[in-house]
Design a protein around this motif. Structure first.
Motif, PDB file in Angstrom:
ATOM      1  N   THR A 285      46.883  36.337  48.389  1.00 47.24           N
ATOM      2  CA  THR A 285      45.581  36.961  48.591  1.00 47.24           C
ATOM      3  C   THR A 285      44.507  35.903  48.404  1.00 47.24           C
ATOM      4  O   THR A 285      44.458  35.235  47.377  1.00 47.24           O
ATOM      5  CB  THR A 285      45.372  38.099  47.571  1.00 47.24           C
ATOM      6  N   VAL A 286      43.651  35.764  49.406  1.00 47.11           N
ATOM      7  CA  VAL A 286      42.547  34.817  49.351  1.00 47.11           C
ATOM      8  C   VAL A 286      41.268  35.620  49.444  1.00 47.11           C
ATOM      9  O   VAL A 286      41.083  36.409  50.369  1.00 47.11           O
ATOM     10  CB  VAL A 286      42.619  33.793  50.509  1.00 47.11           C
ATOM     11  N   LEU A 287      40.381  35.435  48.461  1.00 49.72           N
ATOM     12  CA  LEU A 287      39.138  36.201  48.408  1.00 49.72           C
ATOM     13  C   LEU A 287      37.953  35.278  48.171  1.00 49.72           C
ATOM     14  O   LEU A 287      38.090  34.227  47.549  1.00 49.72           O
ATOM     15  CB  LEU A 287      39.212  37.236  47.275  1.00 49.72           C
TER      16      LEU A 287
ATOM     17  N   ASP B 130      32.599  37.633  45.910  1.00 50.31           N
ATOM     18  CA  ASP B 130      33.019  39.006  45.599  1.00 50.31           C
ATOM     19  C   ASP B 130      33.689  39.127  44.231  1.00 50.31           C
ATOM     20  O   ASP B 130      34.059  40.214  43.818  1.00 50.31           O
ATOM     21  CB  ASP B 130      33.993  39.529  46.666  1.00 50.31           C
ATOM     22  N   TYR B 131      33.878  38.001  43.531  1.00 47.05           N
ATOM     23  CA  TYR B 131      34.615  38.010  42.267  1.00 47.05           C
ATOM     24  C   TYR B 131      34.025  38.990  41.257  1.00 47.05           C
ATOM     25  O   TYR B 131      34.721  39.862  40.746  1.00 47.05           O
ATOM     26  CB  TYR B 131      34.668  36.600  41.669  1.00 47.05           C
TER      27      TYR B 131
ATOM     28  N   ALA C 172      37.124  46.929  39.036  1.00 48.09           N
ATOM     29  CA  ALA C 172      38.433  47.099  38.391  1.00 48.09           C
ATOM     30  C   ALA C 172      38.282  47.521  36.932  1.00 48.09           C
ATOM     31  O   ALA C 172      39.003  48.403  36.449  1.00 48.09           O
ATOM     32  CB  ALA C 172      39.237  45.804  38.499  1.00 48.09           C
ATOM     33  N   HIS C 173      37.345  46.919  36.216  1.00 49.34           N
ATOM     34  CA  HIS C 173      37.139  47.280  34.810  1.00 49.34           C
ATOM     35  C   HIS C 173      36.548  48.679  34.682  1.00 49.34           C
ATOM     36  O   HIS C 173      36.876  49.424  33.756  1.00 49.34           O
ATOM     37  CB  HIS C 173      36.280  46.233  34.111  1.00 49.34           C
TER      38      HIS C 173
ATOM     39  N   LEU D 290      43.631  40.960  41.793  1.00 48.76           N
ATOM     40  CA  LEU D 290      42.538  40.011  41.566  1.00 48.76           C
ATOM     41  C   LEU D 290      42.995  38.815  40.741  1.00 48.76           C
ATOM     42  O   LEU D 290      42.560  37.691  40.976  1.00 48.76           O
ATOM     43  CB  LEU D 290      41.353  40.708  40.902  1.00 48.76           C
ATOM     44  N   ASP D 291      43.887  39.044  39.770  1.00 47.97           N
ATOM     45  CA  ASP D 291      44.397  37.946  38.943  1.00 47.97           C
ATOM     46  C   ASP D 291      45.255  36.972  39.754  1.00 47.97           C
ATOM     47  O   ASP D 291      45.289  35.780  39.468  1.00 47.97           O
ATOM     48  CB  ASP D 291      45.217  38.486  37.773  1.00 47.97           C
ATOM     49  N   ARG D 292      45.966  37.488  40.769  1.00 50.89           N
ATOM     50  CA  ARG D 292      46.830  36.631  41.593  1.00 50.89           C
ATOM     51  C   ARG D 292      46.093  35.995  42.760  1.00 50.89           C
ATOM     52  O   ARG D 292      46.648  35.158  43.469  1.00 50.89           O
ATOM     53  CB  ARG D 292      47.995  37.463  42.155  1.00 50.89           C
TER      54      ARG D 292
END
Length: 181
Positions: A20-22, A26-27, A34-35, A52-54
């Motif tokens: 996954t590339v983001l 958007d981080y 997510a939180h 998101l972690d990966r």
């Protein structure tokens, strides 16, 4: 017989999943979402956090073309034999036209986020032995015109006794859809 229907084959297929590339821009937005889901004990919060972690976070200029991103349209097919569908991947707070949108907090939305044209991945959150696969067929450029984010509610804050009494407006002003919305 699919290629990933045994335990060993599932493990091998998991290792072959596309990276996954983001975009780094958007981080914060995706981490906050997510939180927020985690605070609401949403069943997909951990799946989104793991994705998101990966992820490999890159500057916008370094993003591969044809990558599924928030606010962009994606054409996909679920299960390999279904009809292709085209939807805009959205933050649920940005929803305006449900028939044309795919929320990033759905199993399908989490699955396609960050994939590229030609990628194939098992549906995240599918609690079955052989989950359906999602094929990304096409990606259109990201569109952000007309999107207004971070609007705070007009109602005053009140004291609540339980999570069930909490309003759907979190501290940061983003609203998540309730059941049936």
């Amino acid at each position: 017989m699919t290629a990933c229907n045994s335990l060993v084959a599932n493990m091998i297929c998991a290792l072959k999943r596309p990276v996954t590339v983001l975009p780094a821009s958007d981080y914060v937005r995706l981490q906050e979402l997510a939180h927020l889901l985690g605070e609401q004990i949403h069943p997909l919060a951990s799946a989104l956090l793991r994705k998101l972690d990966r992820a490999a976070w890159r500057e916008a200029d370094d993003m591969p073309e044809q990558t599924v991103l928030l606010d962009g349209f994606v054409t996909y097919r679920v299960g390999g034999t279904g009809q292709p569908e085209r939807r805009r991947l959205i933050d649920p707070a940005d929803g305006m036209w449900p028939p044309a949108e795919l929320s990033v907090i759905t199993p399908l939305g989490i699955t396609v986020l960050g994939l590229s044209v030609g990628d194939r991945a098992p549906m995240i959150g599918a609690d079955v032995r052989a989950p359906p696969w999602v094929d990304v067929l096409a990606v259109d450029p990201v569109t952000t015109s007309g999107i207004v984010r971070g609007l705070a509610p007009s109602n005053a804050r009140t004291i609540h006794s339980s999570l069930a009494d909490q309003p759907r407006w979190p501290k940061n002003g983003r609203r998540l859809p309730g059941k049936g919305e």
